[in-house]
Design an enzyme around this catalytic site. Structure first.
Site, short mmCIF file in Angstrom:
data_model
loop_
_atom_site.label_atom_id
_atom_site.label_comp_id
_atom_site.label_asym_id
_atom_site.label_seq_id
_atom_site.Cartn_x
_atom_site.Cartn_y
_atom_site.Cartn_z
N GLU A 247 38.08 55.98 40.42
CA GLU A 247 36.84 56.40 39.75
C GLU A 247 35.90 55.21 39.81
O GLU A 247 36.09 54.23 39.08
CB GLU A 247 37.14 56.78 38.29
CG GLU A 247 38.04 57.98 38.14
CD GLU A 247 37.44 59.23 38.73
OE1 GLU A 247 36.22 59.42 38.62
OE2 GLU A 247 38.19 60.01 39.33
N CYS A 281 28.88 54.75 34.04
CA CYS A 281 29.01 55.04 35.47
C CYS A 281 28.21 56.28 35.86
O CYS A 281 27.64 56.35 36.93
CB CYS A 281 30.48 55.22 35.83
SG CYS A 281 31.28 56.52 34.89
P1 NAD Z 1 35.94 45.82 38.39
O1 NAD Z 1 36.30 46.54 39.63
O2 NAD Z 1 35.41 44.44 38.49
O3 NAD Z 1 37.22 45.72 37.43
C1 NAD Z 1 37.92 46.88 37.00
C2 NAD Z 1 39.33 46.49 36.66
O4 NAD Z 1 40.01 46.07 37.83
C3 NAD Z 1 39.44 45.33 35.68
O5 NAD Z 1 40.53 45.59 34.82
C4 NAD Z 1 39.74 44.15 36.59
O6 NAD Z 1 40.42 43.09 35.94
C5 NAD Z 1 40.63 44.81 37.62
N1 NAD Z 1 40.70 44.12 38.91
C6 NAD Z 1 39.81 43.27 39.47
N2 NAD Z 1 40.23 42.90 40.70
C7 NAD Z 1 41.40 43.55 40.93
C8 NAD Z 1 42.31 43.59 42.03
N3 NAD Z 1 42.10 42.91 43.14
N4 NAD Z 1 43.40 44.38 41.92
C9 NAD Z 1 43.62 45.11 40.80
N5 NAD Z 1 42.80 45.10 39.72
C10 NAD Z 1 41.70 44.33 39.79
O7 NAD Z 1 34.95 46.78 37.61
P2 NAD Z 1 34.21 46.49 36.24
O8 NAD Z 1 33.08 45.56 36.52
O9 NAD Z 1 35.21 46.16 35.19
O10 NAD Z 1 33.67 47.95 35.88
C11 NAD Z 1 32.38 48.39 36.14
C12 NAD Z 1 32.41 49.40 37.27
O11 NAD Z 1 33.23 50.50 36.91
C13 NAD Z 1 31.04 49.99 37.54
O12 NAD Z 1 30.82 50.05 38.92
C14 NAD Z 1 31.15 51.39 36.97
O13 NAD Z 1 30.28 52.34 37.56
C15 NAD Z 1 32.57 51.72 37.24
N6 NAD Z 1 33.03 52.80 36.38
C16 NAD Z 1 33.35 54.00 36.96
C17 NAD Z 1 33.75 55.07 36.15
C18 NAD Z 1 34.11 56.40 36.75
O14 NAD Z 1 34.73 57.18 36.05
N7 NAD Z 1 33.74 56.69 37.97
C19 NAD Z 1 33.82 54.90 34.77
C20 NAD Z 1 33.47 53.68 34.23
C21 NAD Z 1 33.09 52.63 35.05
#
Ligand code: NAD
Length: 513
Positions: A247, A281
């Site tokens: 997502e 999002c």
């Molecule tokens: P991010 O991808 O930086 O981090 C998300 C999670 O992944 C965190 O827990 C982070 O620690 C972890 N992570 C980071 N690198 C990783 C790796 N290499 N392997 C595994 N895990 C890893 O995202 P963010 O900045 O925390 O969130 C914001 C983003 O999320 C925005 O783009 C937003 O649109 C999206 N989002 C999407 C939805 C949806 O349902 N489509 C909902 C909410 C947020």
């Protein structure tokens, strides 16, 4: 001063991260980053616990999990405090985006668990029906890793966690390092309701811990976060041949048709652009308004945005930006738009005197050469572009690498539905926005770069199972007609059956379908 910053390691040499409130910059907690060894231990513990948990009848699992609603209602003030401390969101946002949907998700999934997850008989069709019976078993996958972002840290953790454990799995939750304790409430509430410790665990840390979890031998990853991380997770899951749902980010368009209720559309545009400081999002990131009503629409938007109060406390509308890493993106998009000729009508700058705030902003005269209309901004900004007609709005809405959700605003619902069907997005809302994830009956997931797979929907719980068909022979005859030896008689019998069923009028009558 960073919101998440490295602290000196523990005496055993473990990494520590300090967490500050983005609204006040005061320290609000710290985490010891879970290492690969911790991840391995947690997965081993989860694996053992899952075996027992899967034996608990679904109705009993649902009874236990449902108890988490009582705990959540009782502890809602503590949950809200953690959310506000870690994210700087407003009290009302903590209630409507986290606590209320949290209660609703638990209630909804517990209510459906028995029906969706119990073994069921399915009628076979056609020539097989007289010979075989089919039963469906919804087999838990094992250990599910749930990795969550910082924008909806509680609701985006509790929703998949509840589904996965109702389906008989054990869960390891890895929250964002920005909002670790907001997400951990999901684990705490479920444990307090009686879910065994090994069945739901939180591992704290950043991307390193997340990557260790993804590669640690779990049976599924449910990921919510950025496109960039999503691609890494997809690659790691492909390497191990384990399923994942992704997502990811969005750049949702709002189309304001000529016949829209302009007052409602203007209010909706502002609310759905500013909600959660713009960190939604599926929030509104781009507004396309038909020229003939644009003057009135923009006047109304300007009036509402000008009145918005940002800061901390109960009497505010917009909270802080949740993470300092988001601020330069917001600032860059606005400066790029300004340089390319957009008009910043209200706001358009950060206020970092006390905390991490971006002034509620209204920008008009934007176009698709600007990052503001192409990349996810995730800030409290209404960006309005005028279009000649609805056709142009549809074309521009689809001119995006993202396709998460979108909205159409019109008094003519039939027309709204027709426009919705032409949008290249995972979901569409008519005369509102940012709502679909809050309706758990609706499958949710993005098209294009916004994700892979869907969560929620009627198949939501089953997404955390392997749907295992068990095909049962009816009669137990000593020897099937097609078994060895093959003879001219068996060939003739099968050939005759094909002619009888598919070569006659019977098939048109639907007897065998
Ligand atoms: P991010 O991808 O930086 O981090 C998300 C999670 O992944 C965190 O827990 C982070 O620690 C972890 N992570 C980071 N690198 C990783 C790796 N290499 N392997 C595994 N895990 C890893 O995202 P963010 O900045 O925390 O969130 C914001 C983003 O999320 C925005 O783009 C937003 O649109 C999206 N989002 C999407 C939805 C949806 O349902 N489509 C909902 C909410 C947020």
């Amino acid at each position: 001063m960073a919101i998440v910053e490295p602290l000196s390691p523990t005496s055993e040499g473990r990494r520590r991260l300090g967490i500050r409130s983005p609204a006040t910059r005061e320290p609000v907690g710290e985490i010891v980053v879970n290492s690969q060894a911790d991840v391995e231990l947690a997965i081993a513990k989860a694996r053992d616990a899952q075996v027992e948990w899967a034996r608990v009848p679904v109705a009993e699992r649902a009874r236990i999990v449902r108890g988490a609603i009582d705990v959540l209602v009782e502890k809602r003030d503590e949950v809200v405090k953690t959310l506000i401390d870690e994210t700087g969101k407003t009290h009302l946002e903590a209630l409507i985006m986290e606590v209320l949907p949290g209660c609703d998700y638990i209630n909804f999934w517990c209510g459906r668990a028995v029906k969706e997850l119990s073994d069921e008989k399915r009628k076979l069709h056609g020539y097989l029906r007289p010979y075989k019976k089919l039963m469906m078993h919804y087999r838990p996958l094992g250990v599910v890793g749930i990795i969550t972002p910082w924008n909806g840290p509680f609701s985006l953790a509790i929703n998949p966690t509840v589904q996965a454990i109702l389906a008989g799995n054990a869960v390891i939750l890895k929250p964002s390092e920005v909002s670790p304790y907001s997400s951990d409430w999901a684990t705490r509430l479920l444990r307090e309701a009686g879910v065994p410790e090994g069945v739901v665990q939180t591992l704290q840390g950043d991307g390193e811990t997340g990557a260790a979890l993804v590669n640690g031998g779990v049976q599924k990853i449910s990921f919510t976060g950025s496109v960039r991380t999503g691609k890494k997770i997809a690659a790691a899951c492909a390497e191990q041949l384990i399923p994942c749902t992704l997502e990811l980010g969005g750049k949702d368009a709002m189309i304001v048709c000529e016949d829209a209720d302009v007052e409602r559309a203007a209010g909706g545009a502002v609310f759905n652009s500013m909600l959660n400081s713009g960190h939604v999002c599926m929030g509104v990131e781009r507004v396309y308004v038909v020229e003939s009503i644009a003057d009135e629409f923009e006047e109304r938007v300007k009036a509402i945005v000008s009145e918005l109060r940002y800061g901390t406390g109960e009497d505010i509308d917009v909270g802080s930006v949740f993470w300092d890493r988001q601020m330069p993106i917001i600032e860059r998009h606005i400066e790029d738009a300004r340089a390319k000729g957009a008009e910043i009508v209200v706001g358009g700058e950060a206020d970092t005197t006390d905390g991490l705030f971006y002034k509620p902003t209204f920008v008009r005269k934007v176009d698709h050469t600007m990052e503001l209309m192409r990349e996810e901004t995730f800030g409290p900004i209404v960006s309005v572009m005028r279009v000649a007609n609805e056709e142009e709005a549809i074309r521009l809405a689809n001119d995006s690498p993202y396709g998460l959700s979108g909205s159409v605003w019109t008094k003519n619902i039939e027309k709204g539905i027709e426009i919705a069907k032409r949008l290249e997005t995972g979901s569409v809302v008519i005369n509102d926005a940012s709502m679909v994830y809050g309706a758990p009956e609706a499958p949710f997931g993005g098209m294009k770069q916004s994700g892979v797979g869907q969560v929620n929907g009627l198949g939501g719980l089953r997404g955390y199972t392997h749907q295992q068909p068990i095909l049962i022979d009816r009669w137990g005859v000593k020897k099937e007609r097609v078994w060895y030896p093959h003879t001219p008689k068996s060939v003739e019998e099968i050939d005759g059956m094909i002619r009888f069923i598919y070569g006659s009028a019977l098939k048109k009558l639907g007897f065998f379908s």
